[in-house]
Design a protein around this motif. Sequence first.
Motif, PDB file in Angstrom:
ATOM      1  N   SER A   1       0.828  -1.211   0.000  1.00  0.00           N
ATOM      2  CA  SER A   1       0.000   0.000   0.000  1.00  0.00           C
ATOM      3  C   SER A   1       0.861   1.259   0.000  1.00  0.00           C
ATOM      4  N   ASN A   2       1.965   1.229   0.731  1.00  0.00           N
ATOM      5  CA  ASN A   2       2.869   2.385   0.770  1.00  0.00           C
ATOM      6  C   ASN A   2       3.650   2.530  -0.535  1.00  0.00           C
ATOM      7  N   TYR A   3       4.066   1.393  -1.096  1.00  0.00           N
ATOM      8  CA  TYR A   3       4.874   1.417  -2.319  1.00  0.00           C
ATOM      9  C   TYR A   3       4.117   2.063  -3.473  1.00  0.00           C
ATOM     10  N   VAL A   4       2.834   1.751  -3.583  1.00  0.00           N
ATOM     11  CA  VAL A   4       2.066   2.220  -4.734  1.00  0.00           C
ATOM     12  C   VAL A   4       1.880   3.735  -4.721  1.00  0.00           C
ATOM     13  N   LYS A   5       2.160   4.372  -3.585  1.00  0.00           N
ATOM     14  CA  LYS A   5       1.986   5.824  -3.498  1.00  0.00           C
ATOM     15  C   LYS A   5       3.028   6.579  -4.314  1.00  0.00           C
ATOM     16  N   ASN A   6       4.264   5.969  -4.435  1.00  0.00           N
ATOM     17  CA  ASN A   6       5.302   6.687  -5.178  1.00  0.00           C
ATOM     18  C   ASN A   6       6.076   5.814  -6.170  1.00  0.00           C
ATOM     19  N   LEU A   7       5.860   4.471  -6.111  1.00  0.00           N
ATOM     20  CA  LEU A   7       6.537   3.546  -7.033  1.00  0.00           C
ATOM     21  C   LEU A   7       8.036   3.802  -7.060  1.00  0.00           C
ATOM     22  N   ASN A   8       8.602   3.871  -5.879  1.00  0.00           N
ATOM     23  CA  ASN A   8      10.026   4.186  -5.762  1.00  0.00           C
ATOM     24  C   ASN A   8      10.797   2.968  -5.269  1.00  0.00           C
ATOM     25  N   GLY A   9      11.841   2.579  -6.002  1.00  0.00           N
ATOM     26  CA  GLY A   9      12.659   1.453  -5.588  1.00  0.00           C
ATOM     27  C   GLY A   9      12.078   0.116  -6.017  1.00  0.00           C
ATOM     28  N   TRP A  10      12.581  -0.939  -5.378  1.00  0.00           N
ATOM     29  CA  TRP A  10      12.153  -2.300  -5.695  1.00  0.00           C
ATOM     30  C   TRP A  10      11.433  -2.911  -4.498  1.00  0.00           C
ATOM     31  N   LEU A  11      10.520  -3.824  -4.801  1.00  0.00           N
ATOM     32  CA  LEU A  11       9.788  -4.543  -3.762  1.00  0.00           C
ATOM     33  C   LEU A  11       9.904  -6.033  -4.059  1.00  0.00           C
ATOM     34  N   LEU A  12      10.442  -6.787  -3.106  1.00  0.00           N
ATOM     35  CA  LEU A  12      10.643  -8.226  -3.273  1.00  0.00           C
ATOM     36  C   LEU A  12       9.734  -8.978  -2.303  1.00  0.00           C
ATOM     37  N   PHE A  13       8.747  -9.715  -2.850  1.00  0.00           N
ATOM     38  CA  PHE A  13       7.851 -10.531  -2.034  1.00  0.00           C
ATOM     39  C   PHE A  13       8.352 -11.976  -2.036  1.00  0.00           C
ATOM     40  N   GLN A  14       8.573 -12.529  -0.844  1.00  0.00           N
ATOM     41  CA  GLN A  14       8.989 -13.920  -0.718  1.00  0.00           C
ATOM     42  C   GLN A  14       7.940 -14.687   0.086  1.00  0.00           C
TER      43      GLN A  14
ATOM     44  N   LEU B   1      10.655  -1.841  -9.780  1.00  0.00           N
ATOM     45  CA  LEU B   1      10.559  -3.271 -10.078  1.00  0.00           C
ATOM     46  C   LEU B   1       9.928  -3.993  -8.892  1.00  0.00           C
ATOM     47  N   ILE B   2       9.013  -4.900  -9.205  1.00  0.00           N
ATOM     48  CA  ILE B   2       8.409  -5.765  -8.185  1.00  0.00           C
ATOM     49  C   ILE B   2       8.693  -7.208  -8.569  1.00  0.00           C
ATOM     50  N   ILE B   3       9.163  -7.992  -7.631  1.00  0.00           N
ATOM     51  CA  ILE B   3       9.473  -9.405  -7.883  1.00  0.00           C
ATOM     52  C   ILE B   3       8.780 -10.253  -6.827  1.00  0.00           C
ATOM     53  N   THR B   4       8.162 -11.345  -7.256  1.00  0.00           N
ATOM     54  CA  THR B   4       7.640 -12.329  -6.307  1.00  0.00           C
ATOM     55  C   THR B   4       8.385 -13.639  -6.534  1.00  0.00           C
TER      56      THR B   4
ATOM     57  N   LEU C   1      19.369  -7.876  -5.576  1.00  0.00           N
ATOM     58  CA  LEU C   1      18.150  -8.015  -4.768  1.00  0.00           C
ATOM     59  C   LEU C   1      18.421  -7.802  -3.278  1.00  0.00           C
ATOM     60  N   GLN C   2      19.679  -7.858  -2.893  1.00  0.00           N
ATOM     61  CA  GLN C   2      20.028  -7.687  -1.489  1.00  0.00           C
ATOM     62  C   GLN C   2      20.550  -6.287  -1.175  1.00  0.00           C
ATOM     63  N   ASP C   3      20.404  -5.369  -2.116  1.00  0.00           N
ATOM     64  CA  ASP C   3      20.834  -3.987  -1.890  1.00  0.00           C
ATOM     65  C   ASP C   3      19.781  -3.284  -1.029  1.00  0.00           C
ATOM     66  N   PRO C   4      20.072  -3.025   0.233  1.00  0.00           N
ATOM     67  CA  PRO C   4      19.057  -2.438   1.129  1.00  0.00           C
ATOM     68  C   PRO C   4      18.692  -1.005   0.777  1.00  0.00           C
ATOM     69  N   GLU C   5      19.535  -0.323   0.004  1.00  0.00           N
ATOM     70  CA  GLU C   5      19.243   1.063  -0.359  1.00  0.00           C
ATOM     71  C   GLU C   5      18.188   1.141  -1.453  1.00  0.00           C
ATOM     72  N   LEU C   6      18.024   0.059  -2.209  1.00  0.00           N
ATOM     73  CA  LEU C   6      17.061   0.062  -3.303  1.00  0.00           C
ATOM     74  C   LEU C   6      15.896  -0.886  -3.063  1.00  0.00           C
ATOM     75  N   VAL C   7      16.176  -2.032  -2.402  1.00  0.00           N
ATOM     76  CA  VAL C   7      15.205  -3.121  -2.331  1.00  0.00           C
ATOM     77  C   VAL C   7      14.578  -3.235  -0.946  1.00  0.00           C
ATOM     78  N   THR C   8      13.270  -3.318  -0.914  1.00  0.00           N
ATOM     79  CA  THR C   8      12.540  -3.644   0.308  1.00  0.00           C
ATOM     80  C   THR C   8      12.081  -5.089   0.197  1.00  0.00           C
ATOM     81  N   SER C   9      12.595  -5.930   1.079  1.00  0.00           N
ATOM     82  CA  SER C   9      12.270  -7.362   1.043  1.00  0.00           C
ATOM     83  C   SER C   9      11.178  -7.666   2.054  1.00  0.00           C
TER      84      SER C   9
END
Length: 443
Positions: free
Chosen positions: A90-103, A196-199, A215-223
């Motif tokens: 919900s927060n990501y969609v507000k600005n589409l900034n960075g990457w989101l990794l769903f595991q 980018l969004i990855i599942t 995918l492990q870059d904490p400055e860009l990716v929220t896991s």
Amino acid sequence: MLGDPDCEFCSGAGYLRADVPVGHPNFGKLEICLCRNKNVTAQVRKRLFSLSHLDELKDLTFENFQSRGRSKGLGKMQADSIERAFNQASNYVKNLNGWLLFQGDYGCGKTHLAAAIANFAVGMGVPTLFLTVPDLLDMLRFSYGADDTTFEHRFDEIRNSQLLVLDDFGTQNATEWAQEKLFQLINYRYINKLPLIITTNVRIEEIEPRIRSRLQDPELVTSVRINAPDYRNPANDIGYQELSSLDLLSRHTFTNFKLRRKEEGMSVDATRQLEEALNAAMGYAKDPDGWMIFVGPYGCGKTHLAAAIGNERVNQGIPPLFIVVPDLLDYLKATFNPKSFVSYDQRFENIKTADLLILDDLGTQSQTPWAKEKLFQLLNYRYNAELPTVVTFSSEVLNDIDPRIQSRLTDPKISDYYSIIAPAYKSSETRRNKKERKQKRSR
């Protein structure tokens, strides 16, 4: 004329040469004029939507996603992980900034959240491409012989999509060509910081090293990890049926637990201890907190109490994981079989993060270094996380238990320790009652 004939910039040509000095990467390249931007964006948006699977997933939205999960049988930790993922999306969609990794495992909700973001973005006019990774690779392969496009055009179209969603990452055919194309795609978006969004349902360690590092870059990716079972299989809502043996002990309840006051060989102290353990177990079952340890000779009633706690939680709609320790180790070993449908890490993660874990017969397992280490890792994790845990073991094996585990079992800051001295429940009265019941049935 591609552009607006009255445009003061391109005079209708629709393109402009980039105003950059010689030597600049864009020197000599054509850029779309502002007068065409709106139409071009609409065409790109329509084109990407036609390539996506979003038409099939149009019903997957934030509005119909249940932020605490679909099952009442979910434990708190499982429901919390779903809610955290929902909030992140919900927060990501507000600005589409960075990457989101769903595991997470199959059916935990990660694709629904990824599709909800994509559908929301499309509704806001953002050119969005949603693809499963196997379909992405097939699309690239087919473009080599396509009449309406080239590989270069298709690849450029994908990697420059304003928002790209890659679903089911890790399920693709891991050929060298596939790995290289995926790396080129992900590296391009990494360098240019494109959303980018990855599942994925595979462990991060199983992903190709170059991709994994990005995918492990904490400055860009929220896991975001979702620890929830497959919602498509209601019979397995809690994800424990394969492992738990609580069904075999469904008759063990607080109601039929006997204090054995009139039983031969039962001392006043033994009865008092049983009563204390029973009252403590009944209180614990209402709201499990900390650890509850039952120790005593074989047949004293400790397994009955542990199972009664579990069955009471089932009645409350929050089933625990009840497992005999030797079986636990066998289930872990079984994941090493190449035909196993679950990885060792997935299974171990599900066990160690169970909202309530009941371990029966600790100390009766194989005493190999591997077994000792796995049990220590399991109990140490739950000790540090202060997760509700019930453990039973026989006083006969107390000295054989790993000292590191003993120190956690006996820590008064987290454990309530009940030592039961009652003898095995095999009195003459019990045998006589069984004989009488048998005689009545035969009549």
